[in-house]
Design a protein around this motif. Structure first.
Motif, PDB file in Angstrom:
ATOM      1  N   VAL A  18       0.845  -1.202   0.000  1.00  0.00           N
ATOM      2  CA  VAL A  18       0.000   0.000   0.000  1.00  0.00           C
ATOM      3  C   VAL A  18       0.877   1.247   0.000  1.00  0.00           C
ATOM      4  CG1 VAL A  18      -1.626   1.362   1.395  1.00  0.00           C
ATOM      5  CG2 VAL A  18      -2.022  -1.082   1.061  1.00  0.00           C
ATOM      6  N   ALA A  19       1.927   1.227   0.800  1.00  0.00           N
ATOM      7  CA  ALA A  19       2.843   2.368   0.859  1.00  0.00           C
ATOM      8  C   ALA A  19       3.483   2.637  -0.504  1.00  0.00           C
ATOM      9  CB  ALA A  19       3.920   2.125   1.914  1.00  0.00           C
ATOM     10  N   ASP A  20       3.607   1.582  -1.307  1.00  0.00           N
ATOM     11  CA  ASP A  20       4.149   1.723  -2.667  1.00  0.00           C
ATOM     12  C   ASP A  20       3.070   2.035  -3.697  1.00  0.00           C
ATOM     13  OD1 ASP A  20       6.740   1.268  -1.813  1.00  0.00           O
ATOM     14  OD2 ASP A  20       6.635  -0.894  -2.176  1.00  0.00           O
ATOM     15  N   GLY A  21       1.827   2.222  -3.250  1.00  0.00           N
ATOM     16  CA  GLY A  21       0.744   2.608  -4.151  1.00  0.00           C
ATOM     17  C   GLY A  21      -0.042   1.461  -4.748  1.00  0.00           C
ATOM     18  N   ASN A  22       0.065   0.259  -4.206  1.00  0.00           N
ATOM     19  CA  ASN A  22      -0.641  -0.906  -4.728  1.00  0.00           C
ATOM     20  C   ASN A  22      -2.112  -0.866  -4.291  1.00  0.00           C
ATOM     21  OD1 ASN A  22      -1.774  -3.543  -4.994  1.00  0.00           O
ATOM     22  ND2 ASN A  22       0.295  -4.395  -5.120  1.00  0.00           N
ATOM     23  N   GLU A  23      -2.998  -0.603  -5.248  1.00  0.00           N
ATOM     24  CA  GLU A  23      -4.427  -0.468  -4.946  1.00  0.00           C
ATOM     25  C   GLU A  23      -5.064  -1.806  -4.564  1.00  0.00           C
ATOM     26  OE1 GLU A  23      -8.442   1.070  -7.162  1.00  0.00           O
ATOM     27  OE2 GLU A  23      -6.543   1.992  -7.723  1.00  0.00           O
ATOM     28  N   THR A  24      -4.621  -2.892  -5.159  1.00  0.00           N
ATOM     29  CA  THR A  24      -5.159  -4.210  -4.826  1.00  0.00           C
ATOM     30  C   THR A  24      -4.849  -4.569  -3.378  1.00  0.00           C
ATOM     31  OG1 THR A  24      -4.882  -4.898  -7.126  1.00  0.00           O
ATOM     32  CG2 THR A  24      -5.176  -6.646  -5.499  1.00  0.00           C
ATOM     33  N   ALA A  25      -3.646  -4.249  -2.936  1.00  0.00           N
ATOM     34  CA  ALA A  25      -3.274  -4.502  -1.543  1.00  0.00           C
ATOM     35  C   ALA A  25      -4.157  -3.682  -0.606  1.00  0.00           C
ATOM     36  CB  ALA A  25      -1.801  -4.173  -1.326  1.00  0.00           C
ATOM     37  N   PHE A  26      -4.410  -2.434  -0.986  1.00  0.00           N
ATOM     38  CA  PHE A  26      -5.279  -1.589  -0.162  1.00  0.00           C
ATOM     39  C   PHE A  26      -6.678  -2.188  -0.065  1.00  0.00           C
ATOM     40  CE2 PHE A  26      -8.593   1.640   0.090  1.00  0.00           C
ATOM     41  CZ  PHE A  26      -8.329   2.137   1.347  1.00  0.00           C
ATOM     42  N   ARG A  27      -7.227  -2.602  -1.196  1.00  0.00           N
ATOM     43  CA  ARG A  27      -8.583  -3.195  -1.189  1.00  0.00           C
ATOM     44  C   ARG A  27      -8.646  -4.423  -0.291  1.00  0.00           C
ATOM     45  NH1 ARG A  27      -9.803  -2.892  -7.538  1.00  0.00           N
ATOM     46  NH2 ARG A  27      -9.958  -0.638  -7.678  1.00  0.00           N
ATOM     47  N   THR A  28      -7.597  -5.235  -0.336  1.00  0.00           N
ATOM     48  CA  THR A  28      -7.559  -6.437   0.504  1.00  0.00           C
ATOM     49  C   THR A  28      -7.558  -6.056   1.976  1.00  0.00           C
ATOM     50  OG1 THR A  28      -6.375  -7.651  -1.205  1.00  0.00           O
ATOM     51  CG2 THR A  28      -6.265  -8.546   1.033  1.00  0.00           C
ATOM     52  N   LEU A  29      -6.715  -5.117   2.360  1.00  0.00           N
ATOM     53  CA  LEU A  29      -6.685  -4.659   3.757  1.00  0.00           C
ATOM     54  C   LEU A  29      -8.019  -4.028   4.147  1.00  0.00           C
ATOM     55  CD1 LEU A  29      -3.155  -3.035   4.215  1.00  0.00           C
ATOM     56  CD2 LEU A  29      -4.057  -5.059   5.370  1.00  0.00           C
ATOM     57  N   TYR A  30      -8.578  -3.235   3.253  1.00  0.00           N
ATOM     58  CA  TYR A  30      -9.836  -2.552   3.524  1.00  0.00           C
ATOM     59  C   TYR A  30     -10.947  -3.567   3.802  1.00  0.00           C
ATOM     60  CZ  TYR A  30     -13.631   0.819   3.090  1.00  0.00           C
ATOM     61  OH  TYR A  30     -14.728   1.598   3.346  1.00  0.00           O
ATOM     62  N   ARG A  31     -11.073  -4.550   2.940  1.00  0.00           N
ATOM     63  CA  ARG A  31     -12.118  -5.577   3.125  1.00  0.00           C
ATOM     64  C   ARG A  31     -11.899  -6.383   4.399  1.00  0.00           C
ATOM     65  NH1 ARG A  31     -11.128  -7.624  -2.201  1.00  0.00           N
ATOM     66  NH2 ARG A  31     -11.682  -5.893  -3.492  1.00  0.00           N
ATOM     67  N   ARG A  32     -10.673  -6.622   4.732  1.00  0.00           N
ATOM     68  CA  ARG A  32     -10.331  -7.442   5.896  1.00  0.00           C
ATOM     69  C   ARG A  32     -10.616  -6.706   7.202  1.00  0.00           C
ATOM     70  NH1 ARG A  32      -4.512  -9.776   5.414  1.00  0.00           N
ATOM     71  NH2 ARG A  32      -5.572 -10.994   3.827  1.00  0.00           N
ATOM     72  N   HIS A  33     -10.341  -5.416   7.259  1.00  0.00           N
ATOM     73  CA  HIS A  33     -10.361  -4.712   8.543  1.00  0.00           C
ATOM     74  C   HIS A  33     -11.487  -3.709   8.730  1.00  0.00           C
ATOM     75  CE1 HIS A  33      -6.625  -6.467   9.915  1.00  0.00           C
ATOM     76  NE2 HIS A  33      -6.163  -6.301   8.693  1.00  0.00           N
TER      77      HIS A  33
END
Length: 182
Positions: A18-33
């Motif tokens: 996410v810190a590197d700008g990966n939107e898929t990683a953000f979505r995964t964290l968002y859905r999880r938490h």
């Protein structure tokens, strides 16, 4: 789940992405938490849906902005919830900037109103905001008094006092209502 200090777990790796700008990683964290974060801030805010959505969004904005500073001393979800608590508390203070509850103040409880059925969530919503925040953080989320004090910007003794008074008020509210026959 993260593995905590010293080891990188899936959340830690996703946060780096996410810190590197990966939107898929953000979505995964968002859905999880987000579901747990939403319930936490909803309870702290006393059931105010619109405010809770704003707080959840602002919490994520801050978490992403600070993603590079996450050290892994706690689980990512714990870190995110801490941000959510601070944002929720800021929202409460903005909503009622001059309202404070002194240690002598007790929540109003009307034991005569036994026709209304209350559950725990409804009783929590009736607590003063200071009390509600502490009881939710301690009894529902498992924060200790040091963490609560740091999150809310109060003394540890104030956290303990508010928890005691909140529990007493909840007990009075819940016990004052007739039990549903089985």
């Amino acid at each position: 789940m993260t593995t905590g200090p010293g080891g990188a777990g899936p959340d830690d790796q996703l946060l780096l992405a996410v810190a590197d700008g990966n939107e898929t990683a953000f979505r995964t964290l968002y859905r999880r938490h987000t579901p747990r974060l939403r319930m936490l801030v909803l309870r702290i805010l006393g059931g105010h849906e619109a405010d809770s959505e704003d707080v959840v969004q602002e919490s994520w904005v801050r978490a992403v902005a600070r993603s590079g500073s996450f050290r892994g001393d706690s689980a990512f979800g714990t870190w995110l919830n801490g941000i959510g608590v601070r944002v929720a508390w800021e929202a409460i203070r903005r909503r009622h900037p001059t309202d404070t509850i002194s240690p002598e103040t007790e929540p109003a409880i009307d034991p005569q109103d036994s026709a209304e059925r209350l559950d725990l969530e409804a009783a929590l919503r009736r607590l003063p905001e200071d009390y509600r925040a502490v009881v939710v953080l301690h009894d529902v989320e498992g924060f200790n008094h040091d963490e609560i004090a740091a999150s809310l910007g109060v003394a540890v003794g104030t956290s303990r006092s508010h928890l005691f008074r909140a529990r007493r008020a909840l007990r009075a509210m819940l016990c004052s209502y007739e039990r549903i026959p089985e």
